[in-house]
Design a protein around this motif. Structure first.
Motif, PDB file in Angstrom:
ATOM      1  N   VAL A  32       0.865  -1.173   0.000  1.00 22.69           N
ATOM      2  CA  VAL A  32       0.000   0.000   0.000  1.00 22.69           C
ATOM      3  C   VAL A  32       0.903   1.224   0.000  1.00 22.69           C
ATOM      4  CG1 VAL A  32      -2.029  -1.024   1.098  1.00 22.69           C
ATOM      5  CG2 VAL A  32      -0.199  -0.116   2.534  1.00 22.69           C
ATOM      6  N   HIS A  33       0.376   2.346  -0.507  1.00 22.90           N
ATOM      7  CA  HIS A  33       1.167   3.555  -0.659  1.00 22.90           C
ATOM      8  C   HIS A  33       0.708   4.622   0.325  1.00 22.90           C
ATOM      9  CE1 HIS A  33       2.051   2.435  -5.160  1.00 22.90           C
ATOM     10  NE2 HIS A  33       2.566   1.578  -4.294  1.00 22.90           N
ATOM     11  N   LYS A  34       1.665   5.267   0.942  1.00 24.07           N
ATOM     12  CA  LYS A  34       1.366   6.279   1.962  1.00 24.07           C
ATOM     13  C   LYS A  34       0.562   7.441   1.385  1.00 24.07           C
ATOM     14  CE  LYS A  34       3.681   8.578   5.834  1.00 24.07           C
ATOM     15  NZ  LYS A  34       5.009   8.785   6.495  1.00 24.07           N
ATOM     16  N   ASP A  35       0.843   7.821   0.147  1.00 17.49           N
ATOM     17  CA  ASP A  35       0.142   8.971  -0.429  1.00 17.49           C
ATOM     18  C   ASP A  35      -1.282   8.632  -0.866  1.00 17.49           C
ATOM     19  OD1 ASP A  35       0.581   7.473  -2.718  1.00 17.49           O
ATOM     20  OD2 ASP A  35       1.846   8.959  -3.713  1.00 17.49           O
ATOM     21  N   GLU A  36      -1.703   7.364  -0.654  1.00 14.68           N
ATOM     22  CA  GLU A  36      -3.073   6.974  -0.966  1.00 14.68           C
ATOM     23  C   GLU A  36      -3.884   6.649   0.280  1.00 14.68           C
ATOM     24  OE1 GLU A  36      -2.278   4.963  -5.392  1.00 14.68           O
ATOM     25  OE2 GLU A  36      -2.682   3.664  -3.643  1.00 14.68           O
ATOM     26  N   ALA A  37      -3.346   6.991   1.454  1.00 13.20           N
ATOM     27  CA  ALA A  37      -3.988   6.591   2.712  1.00 13.20           C
ATOM     28  C   ALA A  37      -5.376   7.193   2.893  1.00 13.20           C
ATOM     29  CB  ALA A  37      -3.098   6.966   3.897  1.00 13.20           C
ATOM     30  N   GLU A  38      -5.683   8.267   2.182  1.00 18.64           N
ATOM     31  CA  GLU A  38      -7.001   8.895   2.299  1.00 18.64           C
ATOM     32  C   GLU A  38      -7.909   8.565   1.122  1.00 18.64           C
ATOM     33  OE1 GLU A  38      -7.972  10.510   5.005  1.00 18.64           O
ATOM     34  OE2 GLU A  38      -5.996  10.101   5.889  1.00 18.64           O
ATOM     35  N   PHE A  94       0.643   3.187   8.253  1.00 16.93           N
ATOM     36  CA  PHE A  94       1.859   4.000   8.158  1.00 16.93           C
ATOM     37  C   PHE A  94       2.173   4.668   9.496  1.00 16.93           C
ATOM     38  CE2 PHE A  94       0.746   3.476   3.713  1.00 16.93           C
ATOM     39  CZ  PHE A  94       1.984   3.089   3.197  1.00 16.93           C
ATOM     40  N   GLY A  95       1.167   4.872  10.333  1.00 13.61           N
ATOM     41  CA  GLY A  95       1.437   5.351  11.692  1.00 13.61           C
ATOM     42  C   GLY A  95       2.245   4.348  12.489  1.00 13.61           C
ATOM     43  N   PHE A  96       1.947   3.052  12.321  1.00 15.20           N
ATOM     44  CA  PHE A  96       2.734   2.007  12.990  1.00 15.20           C
ATOM     45  C   PHE A  96       4.185   2.060  12.532  1.00 15.20           C
ATOM     46  CE2 PHE A  96      -1.398  -0.657  12.710  1.00 15.20           C
ATOM     47  CZ  PHE A  96      -1.888  -0.078  13.874  1.00 15.20           C
ATOM     48  N   LEU A  97       4.381   2.202  11.223  1.00 18.83           N
ATOM     49  CA  LEU A  97       5.737   2.199  10.685  1.00 18.83           C
ATOM     50  C   LEU A  97       6.525   3.422  11.134  1.00 18.83           C
ATOM     51  CD1 LEU A  97       5.086   1.014   6.999  1.00 18.83           C
ATOM     52  CD2 LEU A  97       5.378  -0.351   9.080  1.00 18.83           C
ATOM     53  N   GLU A  98       5.850   4.551  11.222  1.00 17.81           N
ATOM     54  CA  GLU A  98       6.524   5.767  11.690  1.00 17.81           C
ATOM     55  C   GLU A  98       6.981   5.611  13.128  1.00 17.81           C
ATOM     56  OE1 GLU A  98       3.637   8.796  11.058  1.00 17.81           O
ATOM     57  OE2 GLU A  98       3.722   8.640   8.864  1.00 17.81           O
ATOM     58  N   ARG A  99       6.115   5.071  13.994  1.00 19.05           N
ATOM     59  CA  ARG A  99       6.485   4.895  15.402  1.00 19.05           C
ATOM     60  C   ARG A  99       7.605   3.872  15.556  1.00 19.05           C
ATOM     61  NH1 ARG A  99       0.930   5.743  15.907  1.00 19.05           N
ATOM     62  NH2 ARG A  99       0.407   3.513  15.899  1.00 19.05           N
ATOM     63  N   TYR A 100       7.520   2.779  14.797  1.00 20.13           N
ATOM     64  CA  TYR A 100       8.579   1.772  14.868  1.00 20.13           C
ATOM     65  C   TYR A 100       9.899   2.353  14.377  1.00 20.13           C
ATOM     66  CZ  TYR A 100      10.619  -2.954  14.563  1.00 20.13           C
ATOM     67  OH  TYR A 100      11.395  -4.072  14.736  1.00 20.13           O
ATOM     68  N   GLY A 101       9.845   3.181  13.359  1.00 23.56           N
ATOM     69  CA  GLY A 101      11.050   3.782  12.812  1.00 23.56           C
ATOM     70  C   GLY A 101      11.794   4.671  13.773  1.00 23.56           C
ATOM     71  N   LYS A 102      11.110   5.167  14.797  1.00 20.52           N
ATOM     72  CA  LYS A 102      11.748   6.043  15.790  1.00 20.52           C
ATOM     73  C   LYS A 102      12.473   5.271  16.887  1.00 20.52           C
ATOM     74  CE  LYS A 102       8.308   9.701  15.088  1.00 20.52           C
ATOM     75  NZ  LYS A 102       7.171  10.455  15.678  1.00 20.52           N
ATOM     76  N   LEU A 103      12.315   3.952  16.911  1.00 20.54           N
ATOM     77  CA  LEU A 103      12.881   3.161  18.000  1.00 20.54           C
ATOM     78  C   LEU A 103      14.399   3.082  17.930  1.00 20.54           C
ATOM     79  CD1 LEU A 103      12.049   1.376  20.433  1.00 20.54           C
ATOM     80  CD2 LEU A 103      12.039  -0.581  18.862  1.00 20.54           C
ATOM     81  N   SER A 104      14.967   2.937  16.731  1.00 23.68           N
ATOM     82  CA  SER A 104      16.415   2.779  16.588  1.00 23.68           C
ATOM     83  C   SER A 104      16.808   3.067  15.154  1.00 23.68           C
ATOM     84  CB  SER A 104      16.833   1.346  16.949  1.00 23.68           C
ATOM     85  OG  SER A 104      16.431   0.438  15.925  1.00 23.68           O
ATOM     86  N   PRO A 105      18.108   3.264  14.905  1.00 24.65           N
ATOM     87  CA  PRO A 105      18.547   3.442  13.520  1.00 24.65           C
ATOM     88  C   PRO A 105      18.194   2.244  12.637  1.00 24.65           C
ATOM     89  CG  PRO A 105      20.267   4.152  15.031  1.00 24.65           C
ATOM     90  CD  PRO A 105      19.200   3.506  15.870  1.00 24.65           C
ATOM     91  N   LEU A 106      18.194   1.040  13.211  1.00 26.88           N
ATOM     92  CA  LEU A 106      17.883  -0.152  12.432  1.00 26.88           C
ATOM     93  C   LEU A 106      16.403  -0.215  12.072  1.00 26.88           C
ATOM     94  CD1 LEU A 106      19.467  -2.582  11.301  1.00 26.88           C
ATOM     95  CD2 LEU A 106      18.724  -3.875  13.302  1.00 26.88           C
ATOM     96  N   THR A 107      15.539   0.131  13.024  1.00 30.30           N
ATOM     97  CA  THR A 107      14.100   0.073  12.728  1.00 30.30           C
ATOM     98  C   THR A 107      13.662   1.195  11.789  1.00 30.30           C
ATOM     99  OG1 THR A 107      13.462   1.391  14.673  1.00 30.30           O
ATOM    100  CG2 THR A 107      13.606  -1.010  14.951  1.00 30.30           C
ATOM    101  N   LYS A 108      14.512   2.196  11.603  1.00 32.50           N
ATOM    102  CA  LYS A 108      14.197   3.280  10.666  1.00 32.50           C
ATOM    103  C   LYS A 108      13.947   2.737   9.269  1.00 32.50           C
ATOM    104  CE  LYS A 108      13.807   7.562   9.287  1.00 32.50           C
ATOM    105  NZ  LYS A 108      12.579   8.324   9.621  1.00 32.50           N
ATOM    106  N   ARG A 109      14.523   1.547   8.968  1.00 32.69           N
ATOM    107  CA  ARG A 109      14.301   0.918   7.653  1.00 32.69           C
ATOM    108  C   ARG A 109      12.826   0.720   7.350  1.00 32.69           C
ATOM    109  NH1 ARG A 109      16.865  -4.660   8.763  1.00 32.69           N
ATOM    110  NH2 ARG A 109      15.851  -4.134  10.725  1.00 32.69           N
TER     111      ARG A 109
END
Length: 445
Positions: A32-38, A94-109
């Protein structure tokens, strides 16, 4: 990818051969694409079409981190969380992915403008990261969907209680509806040898979820002789709950919505079956008011099927539509165990029937590694069987998700990723022959 597939299909490829394969720069994946979330804003859930939001894209192979594995995915399956992702409900993933991405440099992937979805797979390990000792290239595996960091003490008694517990492919990126998936090594389990790739891929999420919810002491702790009311007993979750009840000496009371689904339950061995459509149960008078008379009529019907007994356990997952009835019909001291709310999250019930009858409501979410391993072990031993009814290509995943969203399916629907056709990957033909009718039970209805 052709070189990887050739290695998997060849009968004599060694672990060293797999380790020496060159990984591609990209792979095909359902996204799924972030720019299509709405894109579905303002529409009712039933009007949202996964065929419009799910894409098959070429995406870069993710970096491999410590404790992780890259797996060549031969087959996957569609779960209801893939439907939720595709229609951006109850929230965009995409909210889940954003929060996970803040956990560490590795999860930023994981925080990307696209989300590779899917929470099941069967395939072959290609690479393992530092610190992985139990698995290696060439291992044939299935994956359960618990992604957990285990840096908090909270998760060391039950990993589902870890504050950084996530569902892979739903709350993380690089899921299983793809040609390659990134998983933690403690998601991996041995592929059942008597099953094809698509059959082996289909039980993971729902089988483990049903095991914890119904069998585990973290759920209902089912015992021999229990009467177990199972909503949607021929569906993805309910079909495994029905099997666990029968295998564990309990008495399933299967609630279905058609003659066809009732027949599936009979083929599994269930005898007590309620067709809620044929018998006309309507637990809501209107959008705001339930009908207690229907609860009572439902309870009376259950007692007709059990020799006058109420149910010990209700296996709940529809949520709003059924929850009031579930609380009412449970016996005094019984348990309502819930893992989802596919008909709505705002449950309503009459609390008098809960507190005055000492009933319990237990929340259950997926399964820890041990529970998932035990559930997979039962599949491998031929005690519990896949409920695969239909298989789609990777390009048809949108249609598969649409069918699940509209409840047009039976059991589970599979998706072929790298596997060029169905029926491949069976290693134990003798065991398969013993269970072939049960394996094909949902295909033959």
């Amino acid at each position: 990818m052709n070189e990887i597939l050739d290695a998997i299909l060849a009968p004599d490829t060694t672990s060293a051969d797999f380790a020496g394969l060159t990984l591609p720069e990209s792979y095909r994946a359902v996204t799924v694409h972030k720019d299509e979330a709405e894109m579905f804003a303002g529409l009712e859930s039933k009007e949202k079409d996964p065929r419009k939001s799910l894409h098959v894209d070429d995406v870069p192979v993710p970096e491999l981190g410590p404790g992780e594995a890259l797996v060549a995915v031969m087959a996957s399956s569609v779960n209801y969380n893939s439907v939720w992702t595709s229609i951006f409900e109850p929230v965009s993933t995409f909210g889940f992915l954003e929060r996970y991405g803040k956990l560490s440099p590795l999860t930023k992937r994981h925080d990307l403008p696209y989300h590779v979805i899917g929470s099941d797979l069967a395939g072959v390990v290609l690479r393992t990261g530092p610190g992985v000792n139990a698995w290696g290239p060439g291992d044939e595996v299935v994956a359960h969907c618990l992604s957990v960091e285990l840096e908090s003490s909270d998760g060391h008694n039950d990993t589902m209680l870890d504050p950084e517990q996530r569902i892979w492919g739903f709350e993380t990126n690089f899921g299983g509806l793809a040609e390659i998936a990134l998983v933690k090594s403690n998601q991996l389990m041995p592929k059942p040898q008597h099953l094809s790739w698509e059959e082996a891929a289909s039980p993971g999420l729902v089988n483990s979820t049903a095991y914890r919810q119904l069998v585990s002491q973290n759920g209902a702790g089912m015992k021999q002789g229990d009467n177990v009311l199972i909503w949607g007993a021929s569906g993805g979750l309910g079909s495994y709950a029905t099997q666990f009840a029968l295998a564990g000496g309990a008495n399933p009371i299967c609630v279905v919505s058609s003659d066809q689904k009732a027949e599936i339950c009979r083929k599994m061995g269930a005898e007590a079956i309620i067709d809620r459509n044929a018998e006309g149960y309507k637990f809501w008078k209107d959008e705001h008011n339930q009908d207690p008379k229907e609860w009572k009529r439902f309870g009376k019907r259950i007692r007709e099927l059990t020799g006058g007994e109420d149910v010990d356990i209700v296996f709940e997952h529809p949520g709003r539509e059924t929850f009031g009835a579930s609380v009412y019909v449970t016996r005094k001291g019984g348990t309502i165990v819930t893992c989802a709310s596919t008909s709505g999250y705002n449950h309503q019930y009459d609390n008098r029937y809960l507190w005055m009858s000492l009933k319990r409501i237990v929340g259950s979410h997926f399964a820890n590694y041990r529970e998932a391993w035990e559930a997979n072990r039962l599949i491998s031993k031929g005690k519990i069987h896949p409920t695969l009814s239909k298989t789609y290509s990777l390009e048809e995943t949108g249609q598969a998700a649409y069918d699940v969203h509209r409840n047009l399916h039976q059991g589970k629907v599979g998706v072929l990723a790298l596997a060029p056709e169905e029926g491949m990957g069976v290693r134990d033909e003798e065991m398969r022959a013993k269970h072939l009718d049960a394996i094909n039970r949902f295909r033959n209805v």
